[in-house]
Design an enzyme around this catalytic site. Structure first.
Site, PDB file in Angstrom:
ATOM      1  N   LYS A  61      48.071   3.640  16.230  1.00  0.00           N
ATOM      2  CA  LYS A  61      48.333   4.941  15.602  1.00  0.00           C
ATOM      3  C   LYS A  61      49.799   5.297  15.788  1.00  0.00           C
ATOM      4  O   LYS A  61      50.300   5.216  16.919  1.00  0.00           O
ATOM      5  CB  LYS A  61      47.438   6.005  16.244  1.00  0.00           C
ATOM      6  CG  LYS A  61      47.569   7.395  15.627  1.00  0.00           C
ATOM      7  CD  LYS A  61      46.632   8.386  16.320  1.00  0.00           C
ATOM      8  CE  LYS A  61      46.779   9.771  15.690  1.00  0.00           C
ATOM      9  NZ  LYS A  61      45.940  10.773  16.371  1.00  0.00           N
ATOM     10  N   LYS A 120      49.269   4.099  20.879  1.00  0.00           N
ATOM     11  CA  LYS A 120      49.513   5.385  20.221  1.00  0.00           C
ATOM     12  C   LYS A 120      50.956   5.791  20.495  1.00  0.00           C
ATOM     13  O   LYS A 120      51.359   5.981  21.647  1.00  0.00           O
ATOM     14  CB  LYS A 120      48.554   6.459  20.734  1.00  0.00           C
ATOM     15  CG  LYS A 120      48.737   7.808  20.036  1.00  0.00           C
ATOM     16  CD  LYS A 120      47.736   8.829  20.556  1.00  0.00           C
ATOM     17  CE  LYS A 120      47.904  10.175  19.870  1.00  0.00           C
ATOM     18  NZ  LYS A 120      46.950  11.181  20.386  1.00  0.00           N
TER      19      LYS A 120
END
Length: 336
Positions: free
Chosen positions: A260, A206
């Site tokens: 992400k 992320k």
């Protein structure tokens, strides 16, 4: 070292690449990747109260729902073949505290939604975010001491949050906090507390991205965030670091991993899938959604063409599934 021969053993005119493209049936026959409703996870925002909806201004077409109204929306998703939803709360400002104690409340809005959806739509998977930012007064994913994000103290809080969600009926725990060691601690807690069948989808890679702004509006944390998240989310310049993060999460007990944001990081998706060959997901985040919607709403792009094309890029990169706010719209199109 041996080399595999190139597939093209003929030359023009014996080989004409356009032959296979000439008709719709032929294009379908040789298509390398497919997109189905089973590839989609739908992120849904939930708010307190009854018979309430709120539009998210920075995400045209996205709505927050109260628990009583969210049920019909989830039923629709299940009927379309979408296998899972991801729940995110918009916590009222008065319930946001430094210690994020609302995250451990077994009757918080997420736990209420999980219980209601589990009862009404038992066939759909329910994924819950594990991070403190929707519940902290400072908008960070972890506990703070001054300007410092506390890693080990945050792990204790994440375990407590995990357990109330698992006990409410959550199927997939999705830690998005990026604290070191959290997957191992969460997996151990699930095992010892009788939740050994609960899956973990780790937000393993992320990034500290600028594409999250509309999401923070949706959960109400954009106005509370102090500073930035670069001390725990990843540097967008790094790829090898992502591989190390994924390796650690798998070793600690993650069943699935996630990258992400999505489209700006498809190279990471490809590297993760090829390196580990584990279920790999990507999140088409709020900023990606907002950009596409802005262009479509201005008539600059055709949504019927660009939305499926964008999602196909995830599949082509190796993603097994995609979290996308377009899930219901796309599933309707696929069914039609």
């Amino acid at each position: 070292m041996t080399h595999r021969p190139h597939a093209a053993s003929s030359a023009f005119p014996a080989l004409r690449m356009r032959r296979n493209r000439r008709t719709a049936w032929s294009r379908a026959l040789v298509r390398e990747n497919t997109l189905t409703a089973h590839d989609l996870i739908w992120p849904v925002f939930v708010i307190e109260g009854k018979n309430r909806t709120e539009a998210v201004a920075s995400m045209p077409g996205v709505t927050r729902y109260s628990v009583d109204l969210i049920i019909d929306k989830v039923k629709e998703a299940a009927d379309l073949g979408i296998p899972a939803i991801a729940l995110f709360p918009n916590t009222p400002r008065e319930r946001r505290t430094e210690d994020a104690r609302e995250a451990f409340n077994a009757d918080n809005i997420v736990c209420q939604a999980v219980r209601a959806i589990r009862k009404a739509v038992p066939e759909i998977g329910i994924m819950c975010d594990v991070a403190l930012d929707p519940y902290t007064s400072h908008g960070h994913d972890g506990l703070m001491e001054g300007d410092h994000i506390l890693n080990d103290e945050t792990l204790e809080a994440l375990v407590k949050q995990t357990l109330v969600q698992a006990e409410s009926g959550c199927d997939i725990i999705a830690p998005s906090d990026m604290m070191d060691g959290r997957i191992g601690r969460i997996r151990a807690a699930l095992e010892t507390q009788g939740h050994e069948h609960v899956q973990i989808m780790a937000y393993s890679a992320k990034y500290a991205s600028g594409f999250y702004g509309p999401f923070r509006d949706a959960v109400g944390s954009s106005g509370t965030l102090k500073g930035d998240k670069r001390t725990y989310q990843m540097d967008p310049a790094n790829t090898d670091e992502a591989i190390r993060e994924v390796a650690l999460d798998i070793a600690e007990g993650a069943d699935m991993v996630m990258v992400k944001p999505g489209m700006p990081y498809l190279d990471i998706v490809r590297r993760v899938k090829e390196t580990f060959m584990v279920p790999t997901f990507a999140y088409q985040v709020s900023g990606e959604y907002a950009m596409i919607m802005a262009a479509c709403n201005n008539g600059w792009l055709d949504p019927k063409k660009v939305i499926p094309e964008a999602l196909m890029s995830f599949k082509r990169a190796g993603a097994d599934g995609i979290l996308t706010y377009f899930a219901v719209e796309v599933a309707k199109g696929l069914k039609g």
